[in-house]
Design a protein around this motif. Structure first.
Motif, PDB file in Angstrom:
ATOM      1  N   UNK A  79       0.874  -1.176   0.000  1.00  0.00           N
ATOM      2  CA  UNK A  79       0.000   0.000   0.000  1.00  0.00           C
ATOM      3  C   UNK A  79       0.912   1.226   0.000  1.00  0.00           C
ATOM      4  N   UNK A  80       0.338   2.411  -0.049  1.00  0.00           N
ATOM      5  CA  UNK A  80       1.178   3.610  -0.058  1.00  0.00           C
ATOM      6  C   UNK A  80       1.822   3.806   1.329  1.00  0.00           C
ATOM      7  N   UNK A  81       3.157   3.659   1.442  1.00  0.00           N
ATOM      8  CA  UNK A  81       3.807   3.720   2.750  1.00  0.00           C
ATOM      9  C   UNK A  81       3.728   5.110   3.389  1.00  0.00           C
ATOM     10  N   UNK A  82       3.477   6.139   2.573  1.00  0.00           N
ATOM     11  CA  UNK A  82       3.377   7.493   3.137  1.00  0.00           C
ATOM     12  C   UNK A  82       2.087   7.675   3.921  1.00  0.00           C
ATOM     13  N   UNK A  83       1.058   6.937   3.536  1.00  0.00           N
ATOM     14  CA  UNK A  83      -0.233   7.152   4.181  1.00  0.00           C
ATOM     15  C   UNK A  83      -0.720   5.931   4.965  1.00  0.00           C
ATOM     16  N   UNK A  84      -0.113   4.783   4.727  1.00  0.00           N
ATOM     17  CA  UNK A  84      -0.593   3.566   5.369  1.00  0.00           C
ATOM     18  C   UNK A  84       0.521   2.881   6.181  1.00  0.00           C
ATOM     19  N   UNK A  85       0.425   2.926   7.529  1.00  0.00           N
ATOM     20  CA  UNK A  85       1.483   2.355   8.371  1.00  0.00           C
ATOM     21  C   UNK A  85       1.607   0.839   8.217  1.00  0.00           C
ATOM     22  N   UNK A  86       0.569   0.181   7.675  1.00  0.00           N
ATOM     23  CA  UNK A  86       0.622  -1.275   7.506  1.00  0.00           C
ATOM     24  C   UNK A  86       1.265  -1.696   6.181  1.00  0.00           C
ATOM     25  N   UNK A  87       1.668  -0.709   5.403  1.00  0.00           N
ATOM     26  CA  UNK A  87       2.240  -1.042   4.096  1.00  0.00           C
ATOM     27  C   UNK A  87       3.503  -1.882   4.273  1.00  0.00           C
ATOM     28  N   UNK A  88       3.587  -2.978   3.510  1.00  0.00           N
ATOM     29  CA  UNK A  88       4.740  -3.880   3.619  1.00  0.00           C
ATOM     30  C   UNK A  88       5.561  -3.809   2.330  1.00  0.00           C
ATOM     31  N   UNK A  89       6.870  -3.718   2.491  1.00  0.00           N
ATOM     32  CA  UNK A  89       7.767  -3.639   1.339  1.00  0.00           C
ATOM     33  C   UNK A  89       7.917  -5.011   0.678  1.00  0.00           C
ATOM     34  N   UNK A  90       7.971  -5.028  -0.655  1.00  0.00           N
ATOM     35  CA  UNK A  90       8.112  -6.309  -1.386  1.00  0.00           C
ATOM     36  C   UNK A  90       9.499  -6.352  -2.033  1.00  0.00           C
ATOM     37  N   UNK A  91      10.415  -7.207  -1.536  1.00  0.00           N
ATOM     38  CA  UNK A  91      11.783  -7.204  -2.075  1.00  0.00           C
ATOM     39  C   UNK A  91      11.929  -7.924  -3.425  1.00  0.00           C
ATOM     40  N   UNK A  92      11.047  -8.904  -3.694  1.00  0.00           N
ATOM     41  CA  UNK A  92      11.215  -9.693  -4.917  1.00  0.00           C
ATOM     42  C   UNK A  92       9.871  -9.960  -5.575  1.00  0.00           C
ATOM     43  N   UNK A  93       9.813  -9.733  -6.874  1.00  0.00           N
ATOM     44  CA  UNK A  93       8.604 -10.086  -7.626  1.00  0.00           C
ATOM     45  C   UNK A  93       9.027 -10.974  -8.789  1.00  0.00           C
ATOM     46  N   UNK A  94       8.590 -12.227  -8.722  1.00  0.00           N
ATOM     47  CA  UNK A  94       8.989 -13.154  -9.788  1.00  0.00           C
ATOM     48  C   UNK A  94       8.000 -13.136 -10.939  1.00  0.00           C
ATOM     49  N   UNK A  95       6.764 -12.737 -10.624  1.00  0.00           N
ATOM     50  CA  UNK A  95       5.772 -12.636 -11.689  1.00  0.00           C
ATOM     51  C   UNK A  95       4.860 -11.468 -11.372  1.00  0.00           C
ATOM     52  N   UNK A  96       4.761 -10.532 -12.288  1.00  0.00           N
ATOM     53  CA  UNK A  96       3.947  -9.333 -12.030  1.00  0.00           C
ATOM     54  C   UNK A  96       2.473  -9.683 -12.227  1.00  0.00           C
TER      55      UNK A  96
END
Ligand code: GLU
Length: 391
Positions: free
Chosen positions: A198-215
């Motif tokens: 989610x948008x990390x600026x507005x949503x404290x629950x936003x989780x960073x995604x380090x790897x995407x193998x398939x979009x």
């Protein structure tokens, strides 16, 4: 290309960049402009050049695609820092880039010179990358620079690119450059650590995604709308760039480049957050998939048995001597089919000659080319790198 090994390594930004032989680094406008002085962030550029120099010492080829021409020319045009890029009329952007591009490249020139490296300014328009002949010429220019240890610093030629034929954002341009020069990875440095749920600026629950193998559609949705500010693209254009990159067998990394020496961290210790979009294993090189997906054949080379054997037995180019006849009308750089005499399609490739020239040299020895054409042309009608064989 780092061959198939890039698909078997462990899946992280560090390992992918360590293995990559050719890397395109895209720099967002916000990173190069100091909002206090409206000038170049020279210290940051110096650090970037040092990181690039270190990668080049490891034998890697590094190409820079940098935004910032418009941002660095805004002040001279009297455009307030508060106006978002998409609100600036096109003529003003074009005029601003004519002012700012000089300062932008001058900054890179200084930074690389202090590392003993020559930087070359390359301004591209959409047509150079879409038109076959121009694409081939731009690619050769870039390879010539890279082969000599010169760092190309590319931007869109904003002063002459008009609305409907603009790239508009350098995220897409950097992937196009990666496809053009057969890069293994494209790194987009901006002010975001990558993709979040989610948008990390507005949503404290936003989780960073380090790897995407398939979009997936979900990722596209997460990227949401472009974030306003100095940059043009936002996350949406970065996802689109990633989609194009991975399909062509190119890894794409998004990372926050604001601090000094981010590139070093991304390639050495991995301490910095990033999102890696891992390349899809298409089995074809970036160039080959580009040939296959971007172009429709304009003609054909009908080849003899000797050429069929040579082409299928290894990394061989199609030489004039193996071509029995030439069909169609095409220009240098257009796609042609490679056919056997009995109508079997062997593959497609980019022709190094136009149809008239090809007819003159077909069936003849390579050594005769200068006499036949009146100039010393290329040895092959289709170079191996430009060939996509159906097997
Ligand atoms: N070519 C534009 C410039 O140099 C930037 C496009 C972008 O922000 O991606 O200012």
């Amino acid at each position: 290309m780092a061959s198939d090994s890039s698909f078997t390594s462990d899946l992280s930004t560090v390992s992918v960049l360590r293995e990559a032989e050719s890397i395109v680094i895209k720099i967002g406008s916000v990173l190069v402009r100091d909002p206090e002085t409206d000038g170049v962030r020279q210290g940051w550029m110096d650090a970037l050049a040092q990181d690039v120099a270190a990668l080049m010492k490891l034998g890697k080829k590094v190409t820079i695609v940098s935004s910032g021409g418009i941002a660095l020319g805004r002040k001279a045009l009297g455009i307030s820092g508060k106006v978002a890029p998409d609100q600036i009329p096109l003529q003003q952007k074009q005029a601003a880039s004519a002012v700012g591009q000089y300062h932008l490249f001058h900054g890179y020139h200084k930074a690389f010179a202090s590392c003993g490296i020559v930087a070359a300014q390359v301004l591209l328009t959409m047509s150079e990358t879409e038109n076959r002949r121009m694409n081939l010429n731009a690619r050769e220019t870039l390879h010539t620079l890279l082969d000599r240890g010169i760092v190309p610093v590319i931007n869109e030629n904003d002063t002459v690119s008009t609305g409907e034929i603009r790239f508009g954002d350098n995220d897409r341009l950097s992937v196009r450059v990666g496809q053009m020069i057969l890069s293994d990875a494209v790194v987009l440095l901006s002010t975001t650590d990558g993709l979040y749920t989610a948008n990390p600026d507005t949503n404290p629950d936003a989780v960073h995604i380090p790897l995407i193998e398939e979009i997936t559609e979900e990722h596209v949705r997460m990227a949401g709308k472009a974030i306003p500010g100095l940059s043009t693209g936002g996350m949406k254009s970065k996802i689109e760039a990633a989609q194009a990159a991975v399909k062509s067998g190119i890894h794409l990394v998004i990372a926050n480049g604001r601090d000094d020496h981010v590139l070093r961290s991304l390639t050495e210790d991995g301490a910095r957050r990033s999102t890696l979009f891992h390349a899809l294993n298409t089995g074809a090189s970036a160039r080959q998939s580009w040939i296959e997906t971007h172009m429709r054949p304009k003609g054909a080379y009908i080849v003899d048995d000797g050429a069929v054997k040579a082409l299928l037995s290894g990394k061989n180019s199609l030489l004039p001597v193996g071509v029995k006849s030439v069909e169609g009308r095409f220009e240098r750089g257009d796609v042609v089919e490679i056919m056997t005499f009995d109508g079997r399609k062997l593959g497609v490739g980019l022709s190094a000659y136009n149809a008239d020239e090809a007819r003159l040299v077909a069936g003849r020895q390579t050594a005769d080319i200068p006499t036949l054409l009146g100039y010393a042309g290329r040895k092959a009608l289709v170079h191996y790198d430009d060939l996509m064989l159906l097997r």
